[in-house]
Design a protein around this motif. Structure first.
Motif, mmCIF file in Angstrom:
data_model
loop_
_atom_site.group_PDB
_atom_site.id
_atom_site.type_symbol
_atom_site.label_atom_id
_atom_site.label_comp_id
_atom_site.label_asym_id
_atom_site.label_seq_id
_atom_site.Cartn_x
_atom_site.Cartn_y
_atom_site.Cartn_z
ATOM 1 N N PRO A 1 -32.947 72.486 70.417
ATOM 2 C CA PRO A 1 -31.771 72.923 71.190
ATOM 3 C C PRO A 1 -30.586 73.316 70.321
ATOM 4 O O PRO A 1 -29.797 74.188 70.714
ATOM 5 C CB PRO A 1 -31.444 71.686 72.047
ATOM 6 N N TYR B 1 -36.871 69.196 87.218
ATOM 7 C CA TYR B 1 -36.605 70.041 86.062
ATOM 8 C C TYR B 1 -37.808 70.937 85.744
ATOM 9 O O TYR B 1 -37.648 72.103 85.373
ATOM 10 C CB TYR B 1 -36.257 69.183 84.843
ATOM 11 N N LEU C 1 -37.925 75.070 85.642
ATOM 12 C CA LEU C 1 -38.433 75.907 84.550
ATOM 13 C C LEU C 1 -39.508 76.865 85.056
ATOM 14 O O LEU C 1 -39.567 78.020 84.624
ATOM 15 C CB LEU C 1 -38.986 75.031 83.431
ATOM 16 N N PHE D 1 -29.414 76.183 80.143
ATOM 17 C CA PHE D 1 -30.098 74.892 80.225
ATOM 18 C C PHE D 1 -31.600 75.062 80.058
ATOM 19 O O PHE D 1 -32.254 74.285 79.348
ATOM 20 C CB PHE D 1 -29.792 74.226 81.566
ATOM 21 N N LYS E 1 -32.408 75.652 76.392
ATOM 22 C CA LYS E 1 -32.298 74.458 75.556
ATOM 23 C C LYS E 1 -33.460 73.506 75.766
ATOM 24 O O LYS E 1 -34.001 72.944 74.811
ATOM 25 C CB LYS E 1 -30.970 73.742 75.834
ATOM 26 N N ILE E 2 -33.880 73.328 77.013
ATOM 27 C CA ILE E 2 -34.955 72.370 77.256
ATOM 28 C C ILE E 2 -36.294 72.908 76.761
ATOM 29 O O ILE E 2 -37.129 72.152 76.253
ATOM 30 C CB ILE E 2 -35.019 71.997 78.767
ATOM 31 N N THR E 3 -36.509 74.227 76.854
ATOM 32 C CA THR E 3 -37.759 74.773 76.326
ATOM 33 C C THR E 3 -37.796 74.707 74.800
ATOM 34 O O THR E 3 -38.845 74.423 74.217
ATOM 35 C CB THR E 3 -37.953 76.229 76.782
ATOM 36 N N THR F 1 -36.322 72.408 73.102
ATOM 37 C CA THR F 1 -36.546 70.989 72.820
ATOM 38 C C THR F 1 -38.033 70.670 72.862
ATOM 39 O O THR F 1 -38.572 69.997 71.967
ATOM 40 C CB THR F 1 -35.799 70.112 73.839
ATOM 41 N N PHE F 2 -38.718 71.155 73.893
ATOM 42 C CA PHE F 2 -40.160 70.937 73.994
ATOM 43 C C PHE F 2 -40.895 71.587 72.825
ATOM 44 O O PHE F 2 -41.832 71.012 72.269
ATOM 45 C CB PHE F 2 -40.686 71.499 75.312
#
Length: 345
Positions: free
Chosen positions: A134, A220, A224, A243, A246-248, A250-251
Motif C-alpha cells: 500500500p 470488503y 473488490l 481503497f 491499496k488493499i489489492t 497489500t494482498f
C-alpha cells in the motif's frame, strides 16, 4: 529419460508452477481492480526471500529503512494534498503507520534474529514486506487512479526498475538461499517428495481457499469483486478506487513476499531475479486472459512443468521455450477478440 526422472521433474515443475500461480493471482487481482499491470510483483518475492535469508543469518536488513522512508514520504504527500487541495488528512492512520514502522525497525535491530524460530522469522519478514504494497501504491499510483492504462504500465515499469536498484543497495549483488522449513522426505513409490514441496502446495491451496472465502463472503471482498466487474458502477455505489487499490497492493505484497519465502529454500535468488519470476507468472495470467484465475493457475502449472522438462532437455533454451508459450495464446486472443476502444472513466 526414465520414469523416475520424469517424476522428479514433474515434482519440480509442480512446485514452481504453484509459485507462478500465486503470482499470476496477484497480477490478475491488481489488474482487474486497478488496471495496473503489476510488473514489480517479482520484487516482492525477492524482497521476502532475501529478507528471510538475512534474518536467518542474524543480520539486520536495511529494508526497514525503505519502509520508514515510504511512510514519511506518504505523510508529506498527504500534507501537500491537504494544504494544496483541501483533502482530508487522516492523522490517526499516519500516526499508526509511523509507530508501526518504528516498532518493526526496533525489532529488526534489537531481537536475536538468528535465534528466532522459523515461524517468527516468517512473521517478521511478512510484517516488513506486506506494508510496502500500500505504501508503494500511495507513492506512485494513487494520483494516477484515473490515468490511461498505458500511463499506468509505464509507471509500473519505472517502479520495477527502482525496486531492482533499491534491492541492489539493500541486499547487495550476492544471491541467497534459506534453510528449508523441514528436512523430512516422504517416499512414494520410486519418488522422494521433499517436505518443502508439500509446504508450497499446502500454502497454495490454503491461500486459494482463504481468498475464495474472502471474495465471496465478506463485505470488503464483495466490494473488490464489484470494482473488478465494473469500476464506474462500484464508484457510484460508494466504493473508493483508492481503497481498492491499496488493499489489492497489500494482498499482492503479502502473497509475493510469502512466495519468495516458500521458494527460497529450493532456489538461489538474487536482487534482480524478480523480473523473470514475475514474467513467468505473467505468462500464466495471459493464458487466463487476465480474467480467469483457474485457467491462469492451470497455465502457471504448465509453465512450471515446461520449465522443469526444458531444463533437462535443453537447459540453455529453457527461458526461450517457456516464454514462447505465450505466443499461441496471444494469436488466439487476437483472432477471437473484437477491437474496441478503451472505455473512458
Amino acid at each position: 529419460m526414465d520414469f523416475s526422472i520424469a517424476l522428479i521433474l514433474s515434482q519440480d515443475g509442480i512446485t514452481s508452477g504453484a509459485i507462478y500461480a500465486l503470482l499470476a493471482f496477484c497480477i490478475l487481482l491488481v489488474f482487474t481492480v486497478t488496471r495496473i499491470l503489476l510488473i514489480p510483483i517479482g520484487e516482492f518475492a525477492v524482497y521476502g526471500a532475501l529478507t528471510m535469508a538475512a534474518l536467518q543469518a542474524g543480520q539486520p536488513t536495511k529494508i526497514v529503512w525503505l519502509l520508514c522512508g515510504l511512510v514519511v514520504i506518504n505523510l508529506f504527500l498527504d500534507l501537500y494534498a491537504h494544504f494544496r487541495h483541501r483533502q482530508q488528512l487522516l492523522w490517526k492512520r499516519h500516526a499508526v503507520m509511523l509507530m508501526y514502522a518504528a516498532v518493526v525497525s526496533a525489532a529488526m535491530y534489537w531481537l536475536p534474529l538468528a535465534s528466532l524460530s522459523t515461524l517468527s522469522q516468517i512473521i517478521l519478514t511478512l510484517a516488513i514486506i506486506t506494508p510496502l504494497g500500500p505504501q508503494i501504491y500511495r507513492t506512485f499510483f494513487q494520483s494516477l487512479v484515473a490515468a490511461p492504462s498505458l500511463v499506468l504500465l509505464i509507471v509500473s515499469i519505472a517502479v520495477h526498475v527502482s525496486l531492482v536498484g533499491t534491492a541492489l543497495l539493500i541486499f547487495g549483488p550476492n544471491g541467497a538461499q534459506t534453510t528449508p522449513f523441514s528436512d523430512r522426505t516422504f517416499e512414494v513409490g520410486s519418488l522422494l517428495i521433499n517436505s518443502q514441496t508439500l509446504w508450497i502446495i499446502f500454502t497454495f491451496f490454503a491461500l486459494i481457499i482463504l481468498f475464495s472465502y474472502f471474495f465471496n463472503k465478506t463485505l470488503y471482498g464483495k466490494a473488490l469483486r464489484a470494482t473488478a466487474i465494473n469500476r464506474m458502477g462500484a464508484r457510484l455505489m460508494g466504493i473508493s478506487p483508492i481503497f481498492a487499490g491499496k488493499i489489492t497492493f497489500t494482498f499482492a505484497a503479502f502473497i509475493g513476499g510469502l512466495s519468495g519465502i516458500l521458494i527460497a529454500p529450493v532456489t538461489t535468488l538474487y536482487y534482480d531475479s524478480g523480473f523473470l519470476i514475475s514474467l513467468k507468472g505473467f505468462v500464466g495470467a495471459i493464458i487466463g486472459g487476465l480474467v480467469s484465475f483457474p485457467v491462469a493457475a492451470l497455465g502457471s502449472l504448465v509453465v512450471g512443468l515446461v520449465e522443469a522438462f526444458s531444463m533437462f532437455w535443453a537447459s540453455d533454451y529453457k527461458e526461450i521455450i517457456v516464454f514462447t508459450l505465450i505466443i499461441p495464446f496471444l494469436l488466439w486472443k487476437s483472432f477471437t477478440t473484437r477491437n474496441t476502444e478503451e472505455e473512458d472513466e
